[in-house]
Write an enzyme that holds these catalytic residues in place. Structure first.
Site, mmCIF file in Angstrom:
data_model
loop_
_atom_site.group_PDB
_atom_site.id
_atom_site.type_symbol
_atom_site.label_atom_id
_atom_site.label_comp_id
_atom_site.label_asym_id
_atom_site.label_seq_id
_atom_site.Cartn_x
_atom_site.Cartn_y
_atom_site.Cartn_z
ATOM 1 N N LYS A 62 0.851 -1.199 0.000
ATOM 2 C CA LYS A 62 0.000 0.000 0.000
ATOM 3 C C LYS A 62 0.883 1.245 0.000
ATOM 4 O O LYS A 62 1.653 1.478 0.925
ATOM 5 C CB LYS A 62 -0.908 0.001 1.223
ATOM 6 C CG LYS A 62 -1.741 1.269 1.393
ATOM 7 C CD LYS A 62 -2.493 1.260 2.717
ATOM 8 C CE LYS A 62 -3.121 2.619 3.010
ATOM 9 N NZ LYS A 62 -3.748 2.667 4.357
ATOM 10 N N ASP B 186 -2.755 10.516 3.566
ATOM 11 C CA ASP B 186 -4.181 10.195 3.640
ATOM 12 C C ASP B 186 -4.905 11.248 4.459
ATOM 13 O O ASP B 186 -4.827 11.273 5.683
ATOM 14 C CB ASP B 186 -4.376 8.808 4.257
ATOM 15 C CG ASP B 186 -5.839 8.412 4.323
ATOM 16 O OD1 ASP B 186 -6.649 9.019 3.583
ATOM 17 O OD2 ASP B 186 -6.166 7.501 5.090
ATOM 18 N N LYS C 171 -10.178 13.124 8.032
ATOM 19 C CA LYS C 171 -9.661 12.799 9.350
ATOM 20 C C LYS C 171 -9.566 14.062 10.203
ATOM 21 O O LYS C 171 -9.357 15.166 9.675
ATOM 22 C CB LYS C 171 -8.245 12.214 9.233
ATOM 23 C CG LYS C 171 -8.122 10.874 8.547
ATOM 24 C CD LYS C 171 -6.649 10.472 8.466
ATOM 25 C CE LYS C 171 -6.446 9.165 7.738
ATOM 26 N NZ LYS C 171 -6.934 8.012 8.511
ATOM 27 N N ASP D 257 1.622 6.364 5.826
ATOM 28 C CA ASP D 257 0.594 5.510 5.232
ATOM 29 C C ASP D 257 1.097 4.808 3.969
ATOM 30 O O ASP D 257 0.374 4.025 3.372
ATOM 31 C CB ASP D 257 -0.672 6.313 4.923
ATOM 32 C CG ASP D 257 -1.935 5.482 5.057
ATOM 33 O OD1 ASP D 257 -1.890 4.439 5.731
ATOM 34 O OD2 ASP D 257 -2.972 5.872 4.477
ATOM 35 N N ASP E 62 -12.262 7.144 3.897
ATOM 36 C CA ASP E 62 -11.045 6.923 4.660
ATOM 37 C C ASP E 62 -10.649 5.447 4.694
ATOM 38 O O ASP E 62 -9.607 5.102 5.261
ATOM 39 C CB ASP E 62 -11.214 7.454 6.089
ATOM 40 C CG ASP E 62 -9.899 7.646 6.809
ATOM 41 O OD1 ASP E 62 -8.857 7.703 6.131
ATOM 42 O OD2 ASP E 62 -9.903 7.729 8.053
ATOM 43 N N GLU F 31 -9.578 3.791 2.131
ATOM 44 C CA GLU F 31 -9.121 3.844 0.742
ATOM 45 C C GLU F 31 -8.038 2.826 0.422
ATOM 46 O O GLU F 31 -7.881 2.400 -0.720
ATOM 47 C CB GLU F 31 -8.612 5.256 0.416
ATOM 48 C CG GLU F 31 -7.164 5.571 0.794
ATOM 49 C CD GLU F 31 -6.861 5.460 2.274
ATOM 50 O OE1 GLU F 31 -5.702 5.168 2.607
ATOM 51 O OE2 GLU F 31 -7.775 5.662 3.105
ATOM 52 N N ARG G 10 -7.682 -0.326 1.100
ATOM 53 C CA ARG G 10 -8.148 -1.619 0.594
ATOM 54 C C ARG G 10 -8.624 -1.522 -0.853
ATOM 55 O O ARG G 10 -8.596 -2.509 -1.582
ATOM 56 C CB ARG G 10 -9.265 -2.151 1.500
ATOM 57 C CG ARG G 10 -10.543 -1.329 1.504
ATOM 58 C CD ARG G 10 -11.407 -1.619 2.716
ATOM 59 N NE ARG G 10 -10.768 -1.142 3.936
ATOM 60 C CZ ARG G 10 -11.291 -1.314 5.157
ATOM 61 N NH1 ARG G 10 -12.443 -1.955 5.293
ATOM 62 N NH2 ARG G 10 -10.672 -0.848 6.216
#
Length: 460
Positions: A228, A233, A240, A251, A310, A312, A314
């Protein structure tokens, strides 16, 4: 080449006496009287993680006593000597007494000496260790260098490491090892049927991309790594809070772990056919950002309703996993900083992993313990699959309020069907506080154990 913080046995070196509370009196009895008396005057008892500088009769540094865990301790930390590079003065040192698991102790020395100095210059130290007998200096150096490079990536803020910067790092790694490299960028993701990677990253001023490189012989066992690569993010339109954004440069920790593992595999020349896939995006907010309630197509043909923007990671992994699966590889390993629920369940230091393959799970647990790269198996609990149901699409990208790491893993599993085995790691990729061998900041988790597993499987 060996690491610059390693020395040969021919170099003069100051001794380090390792002892626990039980063995310290025996070790102390071998010391010169001046050193023994000084240690006693300091009240040194060889408590785990403590040290004492020992003088000779003229007051010069004779060596260092260092406390280690007792054998009867519930958990012995093989990285404990990783504290030493930060407390010793410059010089060359050797372990005077036997060290348990010398290869891990040497690695801990190198990992503990790591510091991130890109934005703040610090006085450099040269605390070198004579390689213990039987330790492969080249192997330990390759592992330490791979981890240091990926720690640098995680620690670098997004203004200097966006999706394009992740691509540059991957390209340089691929070129160094002679791997073939490609990248699908921007609207070409739609042309190449990678719609969810495009949807998540399209709101950023830096185009989303899928990084793809391969190495090794085509007829070798096929190992595919997926990481990933969310450079930052915001949470998207489900934004967030500011406190939750402070560490979002990490992230892309899954991508960093993937690159570290790939570096280890290629550097060791393991007889595998390696493929690395990194969907690299920034989850930003703009007029064209994907929205809660949107229904996205995927490469797999599964439609996904967006319950929360949020969640995202996956989504981008799903397209990359589908592409990986199309080659029917022997093993797919994905790394992702995917859920806060994993931290609630197991904390920051013990990443959960998920697989349907019981034999693979046993291998992972065994190697994680062997190389001090701890992980814990969590269940792919089928009844929770219902939490991903959608009234309008094939599935939703979020589950219920509990079991979030499990439902995320169940989501990913829907996109892998042909691979012989698949394992998903939900990593944290960060040390909130310094620990031996693990300085505060970006961390590579689970990569060393998979390298050890592959080496055990495939190296003749």
């Amino acid at each position: 080449m060996p690491h610059p913080l390693l020395a040969s046995a021919s170099e003069p070196a100051l001794p380090i006496w390792l002892a626990d509370k039980g063995t310290w009196p025996e070790v102390a009895a071998t010391l010169p009287l001046s050193a023994r008396g000084f240690a006693n005057a300091q009240g040194f008892e060889a408590k785990a993680g403590t040290h004492c500088f020992l003088p000779d009769a003229e007051g010069n540094l004779l060596g260092v006593a260092f406390g280690v865990d007792e054998e009867s301790a519930k958990r012995v930390d093989p990285f404990l000597v990783g504290k030493l590079p930060n407390v010793l003065p410059d010089g060359v040192y050797r372990f005077e007494t036997d060290v348990a698991r010398p290869e891990l102790a040497t690695l801990a020395w190198l990992l503990g000496a790591y510091s991130f100095n890109r934005y703040r210059k610090r006085a450099s130290k040269s605390v070198r260790l004579v390689v213990p007998k039987g330790v492969d200096a080249g192997e330990v150096s390759r592992i330490a260098d791979a981890i240091a490079s990926s720690r640098d990536l995680i620690n670098t803020p997004t203004n200097d490491l966006g999706p394009d910067g992740i691509e540059t790092a991957a390209r340089h790694l691929a070129e160094r090892h002679g791997a073939s490299f490609s990248s699908i960028v921007g609207d070409d993701l739609l042309k190449q049927n990678l719609p969810m990677i495009h949807a998540v990253g399209r709101a950023s001023s830096t185009a989303p991309r899928l990084i793809d490189f391969t190495w090794g012989k085509d007829d070798a066992p096929r190992i595919t790594l997926v990481g990933k690569g969310v450079a930052f993010d915001t949470g998207g339109l489900d934004i967030k809070p500011s406190s939750s954004m402070l560490l979002m440069r990490k992230d892309m920790g899954g991508a960093a772990a993937t690159l570290a593992l790939a570096d280890m595999i290629m550097g060791a020349g393991l007889p595998v056919r390696l493929r690395v896939l990194i969907p690299a995006v920034e989850n930003s907010i703009s007029s064209n950002a994907f929205r809660p309630g949107d229904i996205l197509p995927s490469r797999k043909g599964i439609t996904v309703e967006i319950g929360n923007t949020d969640a995202e990671g996956r989504l981008i992994l799903a397209d990359a996993l589908t592409l990986a699966d199309e080659e029917n590889p022997d093993l797919i390993v994905d790394f992702a900083t995917l859920t806060g629920a994993a931290r609630v369940a197991l904390g920051p230091d013990l990443p959960p992993f998920y697989t349907d393959d019981d034999a693979l799970a046993a291998e992972i647990s065994r190697h994680g313990e062997a190389v001090n790269d701890p992980v814990w198996r969590m269940p792919l609990w089928a009844p929770y699959q219902a939490q991903l149901d959608s009234k309008y699409a094939d599935m939703n990208n979020t589950g219920g309020p509990m079991g979030g790491s499990i439902t995320a893993a169940l989501f990913l599993r829907r996109f892998v069907s042909a691979a012989k085995a698949h394992v998903h790691f939900d990593i944290f990729a960060w040390n909130n506080a310094a620990k031996p061998g693990r300085p505060e900041g970006g961390e590579v988790q689970a990569a060393r154990l998979i390298y050890a597993l592959l080496k055990d499987r495939y190296r003749s």
